[in-house]
Design a protein around this motif. Structure first.
Motif, mmCIF file in Angstrom:
data_model
loop_
_atom_site.group_PDB
_atom_site.id
_atom_site.type_symbol
_atom_site.label_atom_id
_atom_site.label_comp_id
_atom_site.label_asym_id
_atom_site.label_seq_id
_atom_site.Cartn_x
_atom_site.Cartn_y
_atom_site.Cartn_z
ATOM 1 N N SER A 166 0.224 7.006 5.604
ATOM 2 C CA SER A 166 0.777 7.668 4.478
ATOM 3 C C SER A 166 -0.171 8.090 3.355
ATOM 4 C CB SER A 166 1.773 7.025 3.584
ATOM 5 O OG SER A 166 0.986 5.739 2.984
ATOM 6 N N SER A 168 -0.387 7.843 0.412
ATOM 7 C CA SER A 168 -0.858 6.987 -0.780
ATOM 8 C C SER A 168 -1.825 5.989 -0.182
ATOM 9 C CB SER A 168 0.371 6.251 -1.439
ATOM 10 O OG SER A 168 1.059 5.429 -0.421
ATOM 11 N N TYR A 214 1.885 10.964 -4.254
ATOM 12 C CA TYR A 214 0.857 9.990 -4.616
ATOM 13 C C TYR A 214 1.338 9.060 -5.636
ATOM 14 C CZ TYR A 214 -2.571 12.304 -1.748
ATOM 15 O OH TYR A 214 -3.197 13.239 -0.536
ATOM 16 N N ASP A 215 2.705 9.278 -6.202
ATOM 17 C CA ASP A 215 3.249 8.295 -7.146
ATOM 18 C C ASP A 215 3.659 7.075 -6.633
ATOM 19 O OD1 ASP A 215 4.385 7.606 -9.692
ATOM 20 O OD2 ASP A 215 5.606 8.823 -9.943
ATOM 21 N N ARG A 216 3.094 6.145 -6.321
ATOM 22 C CA ARG A 216 3.180 4.925 -5.644
ATOM 23 C C ARG A 216 2.611 3.670 -6.588
ATOM 24 N NH1 ARG A 216 6.042 7.993 -3.883
ATOM 25 N NH2 ARG A 216 6.486 8.630 -1.756
#
Length: 295
Positions: A166, A168, A214-216
């Motif tokens: 992924s 992230s 990338y908002d993890r």
């Protein structure tokens, strides 16, 4: 009078004048030559011209040919391949790239110490890769290039993984590598000191931009641990179709620069180390040409 020496000298002049577009100019060679490894004092001296080796590597990256398809104007392909792999082991391409990056920033009127960057990834086919996977979102079987660039699009860091990793997860490795590669400015120690010295010691790279992938939570925690500020640039409300978004279009232009080099249109390398070296060689070619424009 025509002699064997004069014929050889004229052949050398003809070979030099019949240049390929990717060949190093004299000014470019003067900038790169001091960064090359020094020759050993003992033993037999190498007879290979390092300038021609670099010309061959640049030719391959730009044209997309294989090792055995090198033109006869360059040294034999086993010699070029041997030197290329030695440069990879010495991390020479990274060194030249980082020096050229800082010089290019200074020439454009900016500080050599960057403060902002953009993260993104690109999935490419890798028909011969030892490490590869399937990206279900892009429908690509191959590798994924996780990169970080500055606000102008210059490459800062590249990390190659299988395509099933992924965004992230790949960015977490980049954050740790960036902090080691672009350390503190003003202090020798890597950790940020406490007390009044904290203000005096600033990070080279502080602010990062990325898209919604990338908002993890783990990535945000990793960014905070390494003293990064990760800002997610989301799509506009009601957006339909393609629209260039602030900061995000910069890294997409970098991917377009890479794909312009036919060797990077797909990942033809067996190992990720050599593929990463080809990426840095392509960016070196671009930045050095910008530093030393053709006469």
């Amino acid at each position: 009078m025509w002699t064997r020496e004069s014929r050889g000298r004229m052949a050398e002049i003809a070979r030099r004048t019949q240049r390929y577009p990717t060949d190093l100019t004299d000014e470019e060679w003067q900038r790169i030559e001091p960064l090359l490894p020094t020759m050993p004092r003992r033993g037999r001296k190498p007879t290979t011209d390092m300038r021609e080796v670099l010309n061959a590597i640049r030719y391959m990256a730009r044209s997309g040919g294989g090792w055995r398809m090198l033109p006869k104007d360059f040294p034999p392909w086993p010699t070029v391949c041997w030197w290329f792999r030695r440069f990879v082991r010495l991390l020479l391409f990274r060194t030249i790239h980082d020096v050229a990056l800082m010089l290019d920033r200074e020439q454009s009127g900016r500080e050599a110490s960057l403060s902002g960057g953009i993260l993104d990834s690109q999935s490419v086919k890798a028909p011969h890769g030892a490490i590869r996977g399937y990206d279900a979102g892009k429908k690509v079987l191959g590798r994924k290039r996780h990169i970080a660039v500055d606000t102008h699009g210059r490459l800062l860091m590249a990390n190659l993984t299988s395509a099933d990793v992924s965004d992230s997860a790949g960015a977490q490795k980049i954050l740790a590598a960036i902090r080691k590669r672009w350390p503190l400015r003003g202090c020798r120690a890597a950790p940020i000191p406490a007390g009044p010295d904290r203000r005096r010691c600033r990070r080279w790279l502080k602010h990062l931009f990325a898209d919604g992938a990338y908002d993890r939570g783990k990535l945000m925690s990793k960014a905070a641990y390494h003293d990064f500020v990760l800002e997610v640039v989301r799509k506009l409300v009601g957006q339909q179709g393609f629209r260039p978004l602030p900061r995000r279009w910069v890294v997409e232009r970098t991917f377009a620069w890479l794909v312009k080099y036919r060797r990077l249109a797909k990942d033809y390398e067996y190992r990720t180390e050599t593929s990463e070296a080809m990426i840095y060689a392509a960016m070196i070619h671009r930045m050095v040409r910008h530093l030393c424009p053709n006469p």
